[in-house]
Write an enzyme that holds these catalytic residues in place. Structure first.
Site, PDB file in Angstrom:
ATOM      1  N   HIS A 164      20.404  53.023  -9.670  1.00 56.38           N
ATOM      2  CA  HIS A 164      21.024  53.771 -10.768  1.00 56.38           C
ATOM      3  C   HIS A 164      20.553  55.230 -10.760  1.00 56.38           C
ATOM      4  O   HIS A 164      20.081  55.759 -11.775  1.00 56.38           O
ATOM      5  CB  HIS A 164      20.707  53.111 -12.112  1.00 56.38           C
ATOM      6  CG  HIS A 164      21.740  53.402 -13.170  1.00 56.38           C
ATOM      7  ND1 HIS A 164      22.094  52.490 -14.122  1.00 56.38           N
ATOM      8  CD2 HIS A 164      22.489  54.504 -13.419  1.00 56.38           C
ATOM      9  CE1 HIS A 164      23.021  53.010 -14.923  1.00 56.38           C
ATOM     10  NE2 HIS A 164      23.273  54.240 -14.503  1.00 56.38           N
ATOM     11  N   ARG A 181      29.538  51.428 -14.101  1.00 54.87           N
ATOM     12  CA  ARG A 181      28.880  50.397 -14.890  1.00 54.87           C
ATOM     13  C   ARG A 181      28.967  49.068 -14.161  1.00 54.87           C
ATOM     14  O   ARG A 181      30.039  48.702 -13.651  1.00 54.87           O
ATOM     15  CB  ARG A 181      29.519  50.266 -16.284  1.00 54.87           C
ATOM     16  CG  ARG A 181      29.321  51.482 -17.183  1.00 54.87           C
ATOM     17  CD  ARG A 181      27.851  51.653 -17.566  1.00 54.87           C
ATOM     18  NE  ARG A 181      27.628  52.750 -18.501  1.00 54.87           N
ATOM     19  CZ  ARG A 181      27.314  53.986 -18.159  1.00 54.87           C
ATOM     20  NH1 ARG A 181      27.199  54.293 -16.872  1.00 54.87           N
ATOM     21  NH2 ARG A 181      27.112  54.912 -19.070  1.00 54.87           N
ATOM     22  N   GLU A 201      20.561  44.862 -14.896  1.00 59.10           N
ATOM     23  CA  GLU A 201      19.693  45.853 -14.272  1.00 59.10           C
ATOM     24  C   GLU A 201      18.269  45.670 -14.780  1.00 59.10           C
ATOM     25  O   GLU A 201      18.078  45.542 -15.986  1.00 59.10           O
ATOM     26  CB  GLU A 201      20.176  47.273 -14.583  1.00 59.10           C
ATOM     27  CG  GLU A 201      21.497  47.619 -13.902  1.00 59.10           C
ATOM     28  CD  GLU A 201      21.890  49.079 -14.078  1.00 59.10           C
ATOM     29  OE1 GLU A 201      21.215  49.807 -14.843  1.00 59.10           O
ATOM     30  OE2 GLU A 201      22.873  49.497 -13.459  1.00 59.10           O
TER      31      GLU A 201
END
Length: 341
Positions: free
Chosen positions: A298, A251, A279
């Protein structure tokens, strides 16, 4: 025959259900499939359309099992309001924290997550990133593309025998530990919930956060909970040895991103970032040009083979739970909800 509702688009079904699992579904369940008419909004090759929340109670009516994935809306606890709701939620994706209200766990609903299967894909990403940066491959790749050849002032390093610090003994960390075994690394783990007995079983040693940070390789595997926000502080980043490789696939908020980027752009350390805060990230040009930064969007857990196995992974455990109460590796333990990813 029990009824199963697949609460995701046809495109997502093609992404997470392999032919063997589709046969298993048809053999064991009366399946209700969502169609394009049940979706909401446009999709793309990268992101299939999401299911319309209004379609959930329609598709789920009378279902014993809900098969979910990315694009499934939040399952309102009202689905279980009459005491006769679905017995199982099988999530062919990662975290279920945004999918269900934990109150349904108290009603005996079996919840399953494919997070442990995704963890293997993430473990492979971490290992690949560590090797790529240790051997300085992006720098040498850039040299050849720029018309150069050997870079005599640079030489890569080996992972074998190195000290590897792991923060958080999650399923992704355990996958990486398995992958590291042939390298004979000195693996140290910081996790306040990991017992000495379990650490011995994994073949690692426990350490505090500062010692773990003083590793040639440091990987982060913590959930997104208040306790982990900013836990990899500027002070800890400063403790990293020169030339250290940092991998964050968990994270973005867990790490002081600004401090990490400063140390990476200066050339002192190397870093592979798959997650960011926020993000998508807004990175300075200096970070985008840095050859000691490996930046990915990601995708650590996103592989073609891994995705196709997700539905089968949770369904087999769900069937065992329905048949004899067995808790397989994808079972979501209610007692661990507060520290789950």
């Amino acid at each position: 025959m029990p009824k199963l509702a697949a609460l995701f688009s046809p495109e997502r079904a093609a992404d997470v259900i392999d032919p063997e699992t589709r046969r298993l579904l048809e053999d064991r369940f009366d399946v209700v499939w969502a169609t394009a008419d049940h979706t909401k909004g446009p999709g793309s090759l990268a992101k299939p359309p999401a299911l319309d929340p209004a379609a959930v109670p329609v598709l789920a009516e009378g279902a014993d099992v809900l098969l979910t994935s990315w694009g499934t809306p939040h399952l309102d606890k009202e689905l279980w309001a009459d005491g006769n709701g679905p017995k199982v939620v099988a999530h062919a994706a990662g975290t279920v924290k945004n999918l269900i209200d934990p109150v349904i766990l108290d009603q005996g609903v079996g919840v399953f997550s494919a997070g442990p299967r995704i963890a293997w894909s993430v473990g492979e990403y971490c290992l690949a990133s560590m090797l790529t940066l240790a051997r300085r491959l992006p720098r040498f790749d850039g040299a050849v593309r720029g018309g150069g050849w050997k870079q005599t002032e640079y030489r890569g390093h080996e992972l074998a025998g190195a000290k590897v610090g792991i923060i958080g003994a999650s399923s992704t960390a355990r996958a990486l530990i398995t992958l590291l075994k042939p390298f004979g690394c000195d693996v140290v783990v910081y996790d306040p919930y990991l017992s000495a007995e379990r650490a011995a079983e994994l073949g690692v040693r426990l350490a505090d956060l500062p010692e773990t940070s003083e590793s040639a390789f440091l990987t982060i595997h913590v959930p997104n909970v208040p306790e982990t926000k900013g836990m990899i502080s500027r002070e800890l980043i400063e403790r990293l040895p020169d030339g250290a490789v940092v991998v964050n696939s968990s994270r973005g908020p867990a790490i002081d991103q600004q401090a990490l980027l400063e140390h990476a752009v200066s050339g002192r350390i190397y870093a592979a970032l798959d997650v960011y805060d926020p993000e998508p990230p807004e990175l300075a040009e200096s970070a985008l040009r840095a050859e000691n930064l490996l930046l990915t969007p990601h995708i650590a857990g996103d592989t073609a083979e891994g995705h196709l196995k997700l539905a089968g992974y949770v369904l087999r455990d769900a069937l065992q739970w329905l048949d004899n109460g067995t808790r397989g590796p994808s079972f979501v333990d209610p007692t661990l909800w507060s520290i789950a990813a």
